[in-house]
Write a protein that holds these residues in place. Structure first.
Motif, PDB file in Angstrom:
ATOM      1  N   ARG A  60       0.819  -1.066   0.008  1.00  0.00           N
ATOM      2  CA  ARG A  60      -0.038   0.010  -0.054  1.00  0.00           C
ATOM      3  C   ARG A  60       1.035   0.865  -0.431  1.00  0.00           C
ATOM      4  NH1 ARG A  60      -5.513  -1.082   3.311  1.00  0.00           N
ATOM      5  NH2 ARG A  60      -5.533  -3.323   3.349  1.00  0.00           N
ATOM      6  N   LYS A  97       0.362   4.716   0.365  1.00  0.00           N
ATOM      7  CA  LYS A  97      -0.759   5.363   1.588  1.00  0.00           C
ATOM      8  C   LYS A  97      -0.138   5.119   2.548  1.00  0.00           C
ATOM      9  CE  LYS A  97      -4.423   7.572  -0.921  1.00  0.00           C
ATOM     10  NZ  LYS A  97      -5.532   7.774  -1.004  1.00  0.00           N
ATOM     11  N   SER A  98       0.520   4.093   3.020  1.00  0.00           N
ATOM     12  CA  SER A  98       1.307   3.594   4.569  1.00  0.00           C
ATOM     13  C   SER A  98       2.929   2.596   4.214  1.00  0.00           C
ATOM     14  CB  SER A  98      -0.361   2.381   5.332  1.00  0.00           C
ATOM     15  OG  SER A  98       0.099   1.611   4.350  1.00  0.00           O
ATOM     16  N   HIS A 156      -0.607   7.519   9.034  1.00  0.00           N
ATOM     17  CA  HIS A 156      -1.655   7.004  10.324  1.00  0.00           C
ATOM     18  C   HIS A 156      -2.545   6.872  10.021  1.00  0.00           C
ATOM     19  CE1 HIS A 156      -4.440   8.639  14.168  1.00  0.00           C
ATOM     20  NE2 HIS A 156      -3.957   7.012  14.335  1.00  0.00           N
ATOM     21  N   ARG A 157      -3.554   7.715   8.900  1.00  0.00           N
ATOM     22  CA  ARG A 157      -4.326   7.505   8.611  1.00  0.00           C
ATOM     23  C   ARG A 157      -5.305   6.201   7.909  1.00  0.00           C
ATOM     24  NH1 ARG A 157      -7.372  12.511   5.047  1.00  0.00           N
ATOM     25  NH2 ARG A 157      -6.949  13.918   7.079  1.00  0.00           N
ATOM     26  N   ALA A 158      -4.068   5.852   7.116  1.00  0.00           N
ATOM     27  CA  ALA A 158      -4.391   4.918   6.288  1.00  0.00           C
ATOM     28  C   ALA A 158      -4.028   3.714   6.790  1.00  0.00           C
ATOM     29  CB  ALA A 158      -3.223   5.050   4.873  1.00  0.00           C
ATOM     30  N   THR A 164      -5.554   3.301   9.743  1.00  0.00           N
ATOM     31  CA  THR A 164      -6.067   3.819  10.752  1.00  0.00           C
ATOM     32  C   THR A 164      -7.634   3.482   9.878  1.00  0.00           C
ATOM     33  OG1 THR A 164      -5.848   5.574  12.224  1.00  0.00           O
ATOM     34  CG2 THR A 164      -7.794   5.056  12.383  1.00  0.00           C
ATOM     35  N   ASP A 165      -7.478   3.623   9.182  1.00  0.00           N
ATOM     36  CA  ASP A 165      -8.654   3.395   7.559  1.00  0.00           C
ATOM     37  C   ASP A 165      -9.349   1.757   7.023  1.00  0.00           C
ATOM     38  OD1 ASP A 165      -9.624   5.833   7.363  1.00  0.00           O
ATOM     39  OD2 ASP A 165      -8.537   5.779   5.665  1.00  0.00           O
ATOM     40  N   ALA A 166      -7.577   1.370   7.804  1.00  0.00           N
ATOM     41  CA  ALA A 166      -7.521   0.104   7.259  1.00  0.00           C
ATOM     42  C   ALA A 166      -7.281  -1.346   8.610  1.00  0.00           C
ATOM     43  CB  ALA A 166      -6.369  -0.924   6.585  1.00  0.00           C
ATOM     44  N   ASP A 167      -7.993  -0.344   9.721  1.00  0.00           N
ATOM     45  CA  ASP A 167      -8.051  -1.330  10.801  1.00  0.00           C
ATOM     46  C   ASP A 167      -6.983  -1.936  11.375  1.00  0.00           C
ATOM     47  OD1 ASP A 167     -10.150  -1.196  13.430  1.00  0.00           O
ATOM     48  OD2 ASP A 167     -11.059  -2.944  12.553  1.00  0.00           O
ATOM     49  N   GLY A 201      -1.861   1.153  13.651  1.00  0.00           N
ATOM     50  CA  GLY A 201      -2.241   2.543  13.712  1.00  0.00           C
ATOM     51  C   GLY A 201      -1.922   3.312  15.047  1.00  0.00           C
ATOM     52  N   VAL A 206      -4.335  12.532  -0.006  1.00  0.00           N
ATOM     53  CA  VAL A 206      -4.973  11.552  -0.037  1.00  0.00           C
ATOM     54  C   VAL A 206      -5.517  11.475  -0.945  1.00  0.00           C
ATOM     55  CG1 VAL A 206      -6.811  10.750   1.204  1.00  0.00           C
ATOM     56  CG2 VAL A 206      -5.405  11.498   2.279  1.00  0.00           C
TER      57      VAL A 206
END
Length: 262
Positions: free
Chosen positions: A100, A102-103, A175-177, A179-182, A186, A211
């Motif tokens: 990914r 974004k992370s 961090h957002r990516a 968190t969004d991926a659970d 995160g 984003v």
């Protein structure tokens, strides 16, 4: 002229100033900060056999930390980390950080994308490490987050943490990516962010743009860390290699990248 600032405004200003002056920490606070940074660095490394074998020890160290928001986030992560099957941990890590964009853990990617500026940023980081007498041994690129964290722990809150502050927006995006991926990872990023200055409105806007649009993309190679092109400005104090001579033949068109940023 306006009247004197309100008490809440004075409190906010003093809190901001305290966050931005980590060098004024006591020796005990500085040591605790370094330990937290080292723990974050370890927990963001690939969960190989050596790391998974040390899970009980890592959990014990985290449980012994003073009660802080960072320690609470790390405790939530190590609780999950200790309970997982090692092979499941490996799969989850690869999915989160290798597959990914974004992370990804390569920080200069978020600031410069696949451009010549990223090459210079990598060179600048290496120069910072060498000036501090630290050799990364070449196992990873200098912008790999665990490497940056280890340098921050070794060099101290001022100059050692400067690369983390510079890449605050990239850290927010990771961090957002996560968190969004659970992903429980995160919590590890959240622990790190508690040690940095709070994001500004400009930071939030830049993260939202990342984003939506992603980092800049120029499809250039990174070896040997690239150079600045004509009309581009290097960071103050950095070495700028001379521009190469014009080519005598037409170079082949660059191929597109198919793997994650490095």
């Amino acid at each position: 002229m306006g009247g004197p600032p309100s008490i809440p405004a004075l409190v906010r200003a003093r809190v901001r100033a305290a966050v931005r002056r980590p060098s004024r920490l006591t020796p005990e606070e500085t040591a605790g900060r370094a330990l937290t940074l080292r723990l974050v660095s370890l927990l963001l490394q690939y969960p190989d056999a050596e790391l998974t074998t040390a899970r009980a020890e890592l959990t014990t160290v985290v449980e012994a930390l003073p009660v802080t928001p960072a320690a609470e986030h790390l405790a939530r992560f190590t609780g999950w980390f200790a309970a997982q099957d090692p092979e499941a941990l490996e799969r989850h890590y690869v999915e989160m950080f290798d597959l990914r964009r974004k992370s990804s853990l390569y920080l200069t990617y978020y600031l410069h994308g696949d451009t010549r500026r990223r090459g210079m940023a990598l060179l600048t980081l290496n120069q910072r490490y060498r000036a501090a007498g630290w050799d990364t041994d070449g196992g990873e690129l200098p912008d790999h987050l665990p490497v940056v964290l280890e340098f921050a722990a070794l060099a101290g809150p001022g100059g050692g943490e400067a690369p983390l502050r510079r890449h605050r927006r990239g850290l927010e995006l990771i961090h957002r990516a996560l968190t969004d991926a659970d992903s429980p990872y995160g919590h590890v990023l959240a622990a790190l962010l508690t040690l940095l200055p709070p994001p500004t409105e400009a930071d939030r806007a830049a993260v939202a743009q990342l984003v939506a649009e992603g980092p800049p993309n120029e499809e250039v190679g990174l070896d040997p860390y690239g150079t600045y092109g004509e009309g581009e400005f290097a960071p103050p104090g950095t070495f700028v290699p001379p521009l190469p001579a014009p080519p005598t033949h037409v170079p082949p068109a660059p191929t597109s990248r198919t793997e994650g940023p490095r």
